[in-house]
Design an enzyme around this catalytic site. Structure first.
Site, mmCIF file in Angstrom:
data_model
loop_
_atom_site.group_PDB
_atom_site.id
_atom_site.type_symbol
_atom_site.label_atom_id
_atom_site.label_comp_id
_atom_site.label_asym_id
_atom_site.label_seq_id
_atom_site.Cartn_x
_atom_site.Cartn_y
_atom_site.Cartn_z
ATOM 1 N N ASN A 1 48.000 42.603 28.122
ATOM 2 C CA ASN A 1 48.438 43.220 29.381
ATOM 3 C C ASN A 1 48.246 44.727 29.251
ATOM 4 O O ASN A 1 47.796 45.235 28.206
ATOM 5 C CB ASN A 1 49.902 42.851 29.668
ATOM 6 C CG ASN A 1 50.331 43.240 31.078
ATOM 7 O OD1 ASN A 1 49.639 42.977 32.056
ATOM 8 N ND2 ASN A 1 51.467 43.909 31.202
ATOM 9 N N LYS A 2 48.614 45.456 30.265
ATOM 10 C CA LYS A 2 48.430 46.911 30.319
ATOM 11 C C LYS A 2 48.902 47.602 29.052
ATOM 12 O O LYS A 2 49.937 47.237 28.498
ATOM 13 C CB LYS A 2 49.191 47.428 31.545
ATOM 14 C CG LYS A 2 49.144 48.912 31.801
ATOM 15 C CD LYS A 2 47.751 49.481 31.830
ATOM 16 C CE LYS A 2 46.826 48.797 32.807
ATOM 17 N NZ LYS A 2 45.401 49.169 32.614
ATOM 18 N N ARG B 1 34.550 44.571 35.098
ATOM 19 C CA ARG B 1 35.609 44.919 34.130
ATOM 20 C C ARG B 1 35.704 43.770 33.122
ATOM 21 O O ARG B 1 35.547 42.608 33.506
ATOM 22 C CB ARG B 1 36.973 45.125 34.831
ATOM 23 C CG ARG B 1 37.062 46.424 35.624
ATOM 24 C CD ARG B 1 38.484 46.673 36.120
ATOM 25 N NE ARG B 1 39.343 47.218 35.076
ATOM 26 C CZ ARG B 1 40.666 47.391 35.238
ATOM 27 N NH1 ARG B 1 41.252 47.068 36.371
ATOM 28 N NH2 ARG B 1 41.390 47.907 34.259
ATOM 29 N N ARG C 1 42.865 46.250 41.701
ATOM 30 C CA ARG C 1 43.102 46.051 40.275
ATOM 31 C C ARG C 1 44.205 45.014 40.131
ATOM 32 O O ARG C 1 44.804 44.599 41.132
ATOM 33 C CB ARG C 1 43.404 47.367 39.539
ATOM 34 C CG ARG C 1 44.042 48.474 40.293
ATOM 35 C CD ARG C 1 45.445 48.195 40.726
ATOM 36 N NE ARG C 1 46.259 47.763 39.609
ATOM 37 C CZ ARG C 1 47.359 47.051 39.705
ATOM 38 N NH1 ARG C 1 47.834 46.660 40.888
ATOM 39 N NH2 ARG C 1 48.055 46.696 38.643
ATOM 40 N N GLY C 2 44.462 44.624 38.874
ATOM 41 C CA GLY C 2 45.408 43.523 38.654
ATOM 42 C C GLY C 2 44.597 42.236 38.541
ATOM 43 O O GLY C 2 43.721 41.971 39.384
ATOM 44 N N GLN D 1 50.322 53.057 37.330
ATOM 45 C CA GLN D 1 50.482 51.936 38.275
ATOM 46 C C GLN D 1 51.952 51.650 38.551
ATOM 47 O O GLN D 1 52.305 51.171 39.633
ATOM 48 C CB GLN D 1 49.822 50.667 37.722
ATOM 49 C CG GLN D 1 48.303 50.690 37.673
ATOM 50 C CD GLN D 1 47.787 51.150 36.331
ATOM 51 O OE1 GLN D 1 48.406 51.958 35.645
ATOM 52 N NE2 GLN D 1 46.623 50.657 35.940
ATOM 53 N N ASP E 1 46.817 40.015 31.733
ATOM 54 C CA ASP E 1 45.397 40.028 32.109
ATOM 55 C C ASP E 1 44.638 38.883 31.467
ATOM 56 O O ASP E 1 43.626 38.425 31.982
ATOM 57 C CB ASP E 1 44.760 41.363 31.732
ATOM 58 C CG ASP E 1 45.290 42.431 32.652
ATOM 59 O OD1 ASP E 1 46.364 42.984 32.356
ATOM 60 O OD2 ASP E 1 44.666 42.665 33.696
HETATM 61 O O1 MRU Z 1 44.196 48.114 34.811
HETATM 62 P P1 MRU Z 1 44.936 47.255 35.807
HETATM 63 O O2 MRU Z 1 45.756 48.040 36.776
HETATM 64 O O3 MRU Z 1 43.999 46.275 36.478
HETATM 65 O O4 MRU Z 1 45.923 46.421 34.905
HETATM 66 C C1 MRU Z 1 46.786 45.511 35.526
HETATM 67 C C2 MRU Z 1 47.749 44.888 34.602
HETATM 68 O O5 MRU Z 1 47.734 45.113 33.408
HETATM 69 C C3 MRU Z 1 48.683 43.877 35.185
HETATM 70 O O6 MRU Z 1 49.912 43.893 34.518
HETATM 71 C C4 MRU Z 1 48.070 42.480 35.052
HETATM 72 O O7 MRU Z 1 46.774 42.461 35.599
HETATM 73 C C5 MRU Z 1 48.880 41.449 35.694
HETATM 74 S S1 MRU Z 1 48.731 41.532 37.427
HETATM 75 C C6 MRU Z 1 49.541 40.280 38.179
#
Ligand code: MRU
Length: 352
Positions: A251-252, A93, A50-51, A200, A241
């Site tokens: 972002n998250k 995703r 993920r990320g 996370q 993201d």
């Molecule tokens: O749902 P995730 O764990 O994939 O979400 C990740 C994030 O929101 C990160 O902050 C984002 O992808 C930046 S990663 C360098």
């Protein structure tokens, strides 16, 4: 920083992709071998990886695996096979634009080399995926250096989610800034929001920083405002993201409230992201699709139900932070500030 402790998020071994299974961290370090693009798509969907940047690199290897498995097909059938692989991977995703960026890059390579035999093309796709991987690490290091100039000796840095080595091919975006500042000898420490529902921050950010000896303390998401108000945080640094061309940042989930609270308390709010996270085609963050994940991620903790049976839950995985709350966006090409429309458009790559 001791390099030997740096973990590989994903690796290519003898023609197959190995993903560090992030759903098992921090308890177990286990690599899952993936041999098909369908397995890669499931790995992204189920968040073994993920990320945003890590998802992009993984998708590039998904296309390399597809090319490998189709190498004996006739050219027309190979083309159809690759188009299908692209569609399956794109459906893994919806929010992180790096996934689509990587698929487009691999698709362009196919088009530019349409005259090549499938077996030769498969080799080219593998080489390209390896290039995407090594470029990502290099980009993060550059971004880290650019961002470290904002960090001062003694700073406490608040971060949300995991934008570290685990969210990329290595080194990280927001945590790349932290690493670079640490490598420069700045005595800094990190406050990691736990980042419900998947935690996370508590699981991944805390794990990767602590094993490198970078001071990190986990706080409940609900505590961030209190730390900001009491002057316990000097900088907020998060990843992204997807970033729209006006500087809105997705972002998250929970990032938005951190940004608003940072502004209220006059704490700079930085976003560290590679140029591949910018979606130049979108005017604002409201156009970015926000993934809805299963309600069970909210109604359970560590596998146990915590809400009354039958009560509904919503689980949007990301939110939009309007550009006005963002102090600067740190990229591998330098940091950009308001007015974002102008500064972001200057980052637009001419080719590839
Ligand atoms: O749902 P995730 O764990 O994939 O979400 C990740 C994030 O929101 C990160 O902050 C984002 O992808 C930046 S990663 C360098």
């Amino acid at each position: 920083m001791s390099r030997k402790k740096v973990v590989e998020t994903l690796r290519w071994r003898r023609g197959r992709l190995e993903l560090l299974d992030q759903t098992l961290l921090p308890d177990k370090i286990r690599y899952r071998p993936l041999k098909t693009y369908h397995e890669v798509s499931r790995g992204i969907r189920d968040m073994l990886v993920r990320g945003a940047p890590a998802i992009g690199v993984t998708a590039a290897f998904g296309m390399a695996l597809a090319a490998r498995s189709g190498a004996r097909l006739r050219p027309a059938a190979f083309r159809r096979h690759m188009q299908k692989a692209g569609k399956v991977l794109a459906s893994s995703r919806p929010t992180a634009v790096n996934l689509f960026w990587a698929l487009q890059r691999m698709g362009r390579l196919m088009e530019e080399n349409a005259h090549l035999a499938p077996a030769v093309m498969a080799e080219k796709m593998e080489a390209e995926a390896l290039a995407v991987l090594s470029e990502d690490i290099e980009i993060n290091r550059r971004m880290g250096r650019n961002g470290a100039s904002f960090i001062e000796d003694g700073d406490v840095i608040l971060t949300h989610c995991n934008a570290g080595a685990l969210a990329t091919a290595g080194y990280g975006t927001a945590l790349g800034v932290v690493r670079a500042a640490w490598e420069q000898g700045k005595r800094i420490s990190v406050l990691a929001d736990e980042t419900r529902p998947r935690c996370q921050g508590a699981k991944l950010t805390a794990w990767e920083l602590s094993r490198e000896g970078i001071p990190v303390t986990v706080i409940a998401d609900t505590a961030a405002g209190s730390f900001l108000r009491r002057g316990k945080v000097q900088k907020v640094v998060v990843g992204a993201d997807r970033i729209a061309s006006n500087g809105d940042v997705v972002n998250k989930i929970g990032t938005y409230q951190v940004a608003v609270l940072a502004r209220e308390n006059k704490v700079p709010f930085y976003v560290a992201a590679p140029v591949s996270t910018i979606d130049f085609s979108l005017k604002s963050g409201d156009e970015i699709p926000i993934e809805e994940r299963p309600p069970s991620e909210v109604t359970t903790m560590a596998g146990r139900r915590i809400t009354p049976r039958g009560v509904a839950a919503f689980n949007p995985a990301f939110d939009v932070t309007p550009a006005r709350f963002v102090t600067a966006i740190i990229t591998e090409k330098g940091a950009v500030r308001k007015p974002f429309r102008r500064s972001i458009s200057a980052l637009r790559p001419r080719r590839r």
